[in-house]
Design an enzyme around this catalytic site. Structure first.
Site, short mmCIF file in Angstrom:
data_model
loop_
_atom_site.label_atom_id
_atom_site.label_comp_id
_atom_site.label_asym_id
_atom_site.label_seq_id
_atom_site.Cartn_x
_atom_site.Cartn_y
_atom_site.Cartn_z
N LYS A 35 -20.26 -5.28 -4.31
CA LYS A 35 -19.14 -6.21 -4.09
C LYS A 35 -18.04 -5.52 -3.29
O LYS A 35 -18.06 -4.29 -3.14
CB LYS A 35 -18.61 -6.70 -5.44
CG LYS A 35 -18.05 -5.60 -6.34
CD LYS A 35 -17.71 -6.14 -7.72
CE LYS A 35 -17.23 -5.03 -8.63
NZ LYS A 35 -17.10 -5.50 -10.03
N TYR A 258 10.86 9.29 5.08
CA TYR A 258 11.75 8.23 4.57
C TYR A 258 12.26 8.57 3.17
O TYR A 258 11.52 9.08 2.33
CB TYR A 258 10.99 6.91 4.49
CG TYR A 258 10.70 6.28 5.83
CD1 TYR A 258 11.73 5.86 6.67
CD2 TYR A 258 9.40 6.10 6.24
CE1 TYR A 258 11.45 5.27 7.89
CE2 TYR A 258 9.11 5.51 7.47
CZ TYR A 258 10.14 5.10 8.29
OH TYR A 258 9.87 4.52 9.50
N MET A 306 3.78 4.53 7.17
CA MET A 306 2.71 3.61 7.56
C MET A 306 1.59 4.31 8.32
O MET A 306 0.41 4.05 8.09
CB MET A 306 3.29 2.47 8.42
CG MET A 306 2.26 1.41 8.77
SD MET A 306 2.88 0.11 9.84
CE MET A 306 3.94 -0.80 8.77
#
Ligand SMILES: *Cc1c(COP(=O)(O)O)cnc(C)c1O
Length: 368
Positions: A35, A258, A306
């Site tokens: 799955k 950050y 990111m």
């Protein structure tokens, strides 16, 4: 040139881990659970490594279609069964076995037109309280199914909530296993109750006719940190690796990234890795999460962004732009960084990291 990040899928590791499931439950047949796109590995990538399985189990119908397109002719089981009436047409056409966990699914079967009767896995809710018939409703559901011309063979299944640990200080599966045995006593049909954790920890008493091996096929450990991959002899099937794309020399008091969550106490060389949360690396991984630099251990520093994260280059004077960084899986020179360690540091489980591998990461396959 593309960003240097990539994922590798190790097919021999999949085959090894599948063999481990067989060894743990020698009297059972093994479903390889694929799955969620084979837990993020890609069904097409994983299939060659897992083709020695007795069957494949998944949730999405389109994954069953993809598997048949790879020419798998053996058993396929839909673990949650059908989601609407017309899914049954696909089951008939592709010879899919499917779970039956609620009255509605029996209603749909009762009006389904098929020449080939279906094999179904009737699911007992033995205490997890997600899907399945309660012990009181189970027998009536079995009798209803048994009367349908659309149904050929009825197998019996349940799913454990605590096979990886204890439950309220006691054995994790005892209460559900007892409920299953009581509810299914004197009913014919094959049994399937074990996921990876139960296969590894409890197969001797709970093995049944089919085990459903998911995470262990991919080298993830269902009961980490109580046990690790070395303990269960599992090999990582996925490597996430990248390279350094920049170097910074910090002075005492400087911060990285950050939020300035990491502050250097002394001069520190750090490397910027082309890997961030948009690649599927967990943003919650704190400073100190393990990485491999050229196959040797180091740690992340500062917040994951990111497209980048920072690593501590202390002890790696040779490291520079282009140096290989292993985020999890297999590194150079036989090194390994288990995905479970990274997941644990980030407050999650290996399952989530594998499944979250982002589409933008190029994937290649190692067949030897
Ligand atoms: C996902 C799933 C499994 C496999 O679980 P693992 O912990 O990955 O081995 C087994 N059975 C059912 C019903 C599942 O949904």
């Amino acid at each position: 040139m593309p960003r240097p990040i990539e994922a590798l899928i190790h097919q021999p590791a999949l085959a090894h881990n599948l063999a481990r499931a067989r060894k743990a439950a020698p009297d059972a047949q093994v479903w390889a659970v694929i799955k969620a796109n084979a837990y993020g590995h890609g069904i097409e990538n994983a299939y060659p490594g897992l083709r020695a399985a007795d069957g494949f189990a998944m949730i999405d119908l389109d994954e069953a279609v993809r598997l048949r397109a790879l020419d798998w002719r053996g058993p396929i089981l839909l673990l949650e069964g059908c989601f609407e009436t017309r899914d049954l047409e696909l089951c008939s056409r592709l010879r899919l076995w499917h779970a039956v966990h609620c009255e509605e699914q029996i209603d749909w079967l009762a009006v389904h037109k098929t020449h080939e009767p279906h094999r179904v896995f009737l699911k007992l809710n033995s205490g997890m309280n997600r899907l399945g018939f309660t012990p009181t409703a189970f027998r009536a559901a079995w009798t209803r199914l048994n009367a349908l011309p659309q149904v050929d063979e009825i197998s019996l299944m349940t799913h454990f909530s605590d096979a990886d640990a204890q439950r309220f200080g006691a054995d994790g599966i005892a209460h559900q296993l007892a409920a299953f045995e009581t509810a299914t006593r004197d009913l014919p049909g094959e049994r399937s109750v074990c996921n990876s954790a139960a296969t590894l920890r409890h197969a001797a008493r709970a093995g049944g006719d089919w085990v459903r091996a998911g995470i262990m096929c991919y080298g993830g450990v269902p009961d980490y940190p109580e046990h690790d991959a070395a303990h269960w002899d599992l090999q990582p099937a996925m490597t996430l690796r990248s390279r350094l794309i920049g170097i910074q020399q910090l002075q005492a008091g400087d911060t990285v990234g950050y939020g300035s969550t990491f502050q250097a106490e002394a001069p520190l060389r750090v490397g910027m890795v082309a890997c961030g949360y948009a690649d599927g690396y967990p943003r919650h991984a704190p400073s100190g999460t393990p990485v491999l630099i050229n196959g040797r251990r180091s740690r992340t520093v500062g917040r994951v962004s990111m497209d980048m994260l920072a690593v501590d280059l202390t002890g790696f004077p040779e490291a520079g732009v282009g140096t290989e960084i292993t985020l999890w899986g297999r590194g150079p020179h036989g090194s390994v960084l288990p995905i479970d360690e990274v997941a644990h540091a980030a407050g999650t489980i290996g399952y989530e990291l594998m499944c979250a591998l982002a589409r933008r990461v190029p994937v290649s396959v190692e067949s030897v």
